[in-house]
Scaffold this active site. Structure first.
Site, short mmCIF file in Angstrom:
data_model
loop_
_atom_site.label_atom_id
_atom_site.label_comp_id
_atom_site.label_asym_id
_atom_site.label_seq_id
_atom_site.Cartn_x
_atom_site.Cartn_y
_atom_site.Cartn_z
N LYS A 13 -4.61 -5.44 7.93
CA LYS A 13 -4.85 -4.00 7.87
C LYS A 13 -5.05 -3.52 6.43
O LYS A 13 -5.97 -2.76 6.16
CB LYS A 13 -3.66 -3.21 8.46
CG LYS A 13 -3.37 -3.48 9.92
CD LYS A 13 -2.25 -2.58 10.45
CE LYS A 13 -0.89 -2.82 9.82
NZ LYS A 13 -0.27 -4.11 10.14
N ARG A 88 3.49 4.21 13.50
CA ARG A 88 4.04 2.95 13.99
C ARG A 88 4.95 3.13 15.19
O ARG A 88 5.48 2.16 15.70
CB ARG A 88 4.87 2.32 12.88
CG ARG A 88 4.23 1.06 12.31
CD ARG A 88 4.97 0.78 11.05
NE ARG A 88 5.01 -0.55 10.62
CZ ARG A 88 4.44 -0.98 9.50
NH1 ARG A 88 3.64 -0.19 8.82
NH2 ARG A 88 4.64 -2.19 9.09
N ARG A 128 0.95 -16.30 2.84
CA ARG A 128 1.16 -15.25 1.83
C ARG A 128 2.43 -15.58 1.04
O ARG A 128 2.48 -15.43 -0.17
CB ARG A 128 1.31 -13.91 2.57
CG ARG A 128 1.41 -12.71 1.71
CD ARG A 128 0.88 -11.47 2.46
NE ARG A 128 1.88 -10.86 3.31
CZ ARG A 128 1.62 -9.85 4.15
NH1 ARG A 128 0.41 -9.37 4.27
NH2 ARG A 128 2.57 -9.32 4.88
N ARG A 138 6.52 -10.78 -1.05
CA ARG A 138 7.25 -9.66 -0.48
C ARG A 138 8.58 -10.12 0.06
O ARG A 138 8.66 -11.13 0.74
CB ARG A 138 6.41 -9.06 0.66
CG ARG A 138 5.24 -8.28 0.17
CD ARG A 138 4.33 -7.85 1.30
NE ARG A 138 5.05 -7.19 2.40
CZ ARG A 138 4.44 -6.43 3.31
NH1 ARG A 138 3.14 -6.24 3.25
NH2 ARG A 138 5.13 -5.88 4.28
N ARG A 149 10.02 -8.26 12.23
CA ARG A 149 8.90 -7.32 12.14
C ARG A 149 7.97 -7.46 13.36
O ARG A 149 7.45 -6.48 13.87
CB ARG A 149 8.12 -7.54 10.83
CG ARG A 149 8.88 -6.99 9.62
CD ARG A 149 8.39 -7.56 8.29
NE ARG A 149 7.01 -7.25 8.02
CZ ARG A 149 6.21 -8.00 7.26
NH1 ARG A 149 6.66 -9.12 6.71
NH2 ARG A 149 4.97 -7.65 7.05
P1 AMP Z 1 3.89 -2.75 5.78
O1 AMP Z 1 3.52 -3.05 4.38
O2 AMP Z 1 2.96 -1.76 6.43
O3 AMP Z 1 4.07 -3.99 6.61
O4 AMP Z 1 5.31 -2.02 5.74
C1 AMP Z 1 6.44 -2.66 5.20
C2 AMP Z 1 7.72 -2.01 5.73
O5 AMP Z 1 7.76 -0.63 5.36
C3 AMP Z 1 7.88 -2.00 7.24
O6 AMP Z 1 8.40 -3.22 7.74
C4 AMP Z 1 8.84 -0.84 7.44
O7 AMP Z 1 10.16 -1.18 7.09
C5 AMP Z 1 8.33 0.16 6.39
N1 AMP Z 1 7.30 1.04 6.93
C6 AMP Z 1 5.99 1.14 6.54
N2 AMP Z 1 5.33 2.05 7.24
C7 AMP Z 1 6.22 2.56 8.13
C8 AMP Z 1 6.15 3.53 9.16
N3 AMP Z 1 5.00 4.17 9.46
N4 AMP Z 1 7.28 3.78 9.88
C9 AMP Z 1 8.43 3.15 9.62
N5 AMP Z 1 8.58 2.22 8.67
C10 AMP Z 1 7.48 1.91 7.92
#
Ligand code: AMP
Length: 196
Positions: A13, A88, A128, A138, A149
């Site tokens: 994404k 989400r 990654r 990360r 996740r």
């Molecule tokens: P991502 O980089 O999009 O995978 O986001 C990393 C982490 O940030 C996720 O595993 C959540 O802990 C938090 N996070 C990011 N976006 C959201 C969202 N829209 N709602 C809740 N938690 C989020």
């Protein structure tokens, strides 16, 4: 106009949203990047979300809405934005339409669902982690966190596929192949949406 990317962790994404943003001159709003920046800067928001992110769980909806609302209120979003990582949950999706209307963007008009098989997602995330070398990468790319996740994705985020399909705004994109091939499919969907 707001465009939303949906898809499991590791679906690509962020990569594809960045390319789309560059091509159309629209800001990319990556909530994951925004939260990681807050953690790195040690802001009150960062302190609140650090542990949640490390465990692979979701930040509460009310807090996420504040983050997204503040960002969408900025002038560079006046003619739209590309959302990567929000919404989400069902609650986030239900909060987004009234927010989009308030800022003059109408409802979410295109949701791009990147379909990637689960084995491929796990393989990519492990890659990654290895690319980043020992200790880098990360925090939430460790195996047990990736599994959490994925679980959270299936339970809370995947239902949004039906939610947006029912609204008639969902386009599924095969998220396999090269980055260029996937981008071409996305761009075709965006052009079709713009012309329709
Ligand atoms: P991502 O980089 O999009 O995978 O986001 C990393 C982490 O940030 C996720 O595993 C959540 O802990 C938090 N996070 C990011 N976006 C959201 C969202 N829209 N709602 C809740 N938690 C989020």
């Amino acid at each position: 106009m707001l465009t939303v990317f949906l898809g499991p962790p590791g679906a690509g994404k962020g990569t594809q949203a960045a390319r789309l943003a560059a091509k159309y001159g629209s800001p990319q709003i990556s909530t994951g990047d925004m939260l990681r920046a807050a953690v790195a800067a040690g802001t009150p928001l960062g302190e609140r979300v650090d542990g949640i992110m490390k465990s692979g769980d979701l930040v509460p909806d009310d807090l996420m809405l504040e983050v997204v609302e503040e960002r969408l209120d900025q002038p560079d979003c006046a003619s739209g934005a590309i959302l990567d990582g929000y919404p989400r949950t069902r609650g986030q999706a239900e909060a987004l339409d009234p927010l989009a209307q308030r800022i003059g963007q109408g409802e979410v008009s295109l949701v791009l669902m990147l379909d990637v098989p689960e084995e491929e997602v796990i393989r990519r995330i492990s890659g990654r982690r290895e690319d980043a070398g020992g200790g880098g990468g990360r925090d939430d790319d460790q195996e047990h966190v990736v599994l959490e996740r994925m679980r959270v994705y299936r339970e809370l985020t995947e239902p949004l596929v039906e939610y947006y399909r029912d609204k008639g705004v969902l386009t599924e994109i095969a998220g396999v192949g090269t980055v260029d091939e996937i981008f071409d499919r996305i761009d075709a969907a965006v052009r079709e949406n713009l012309s329709g």
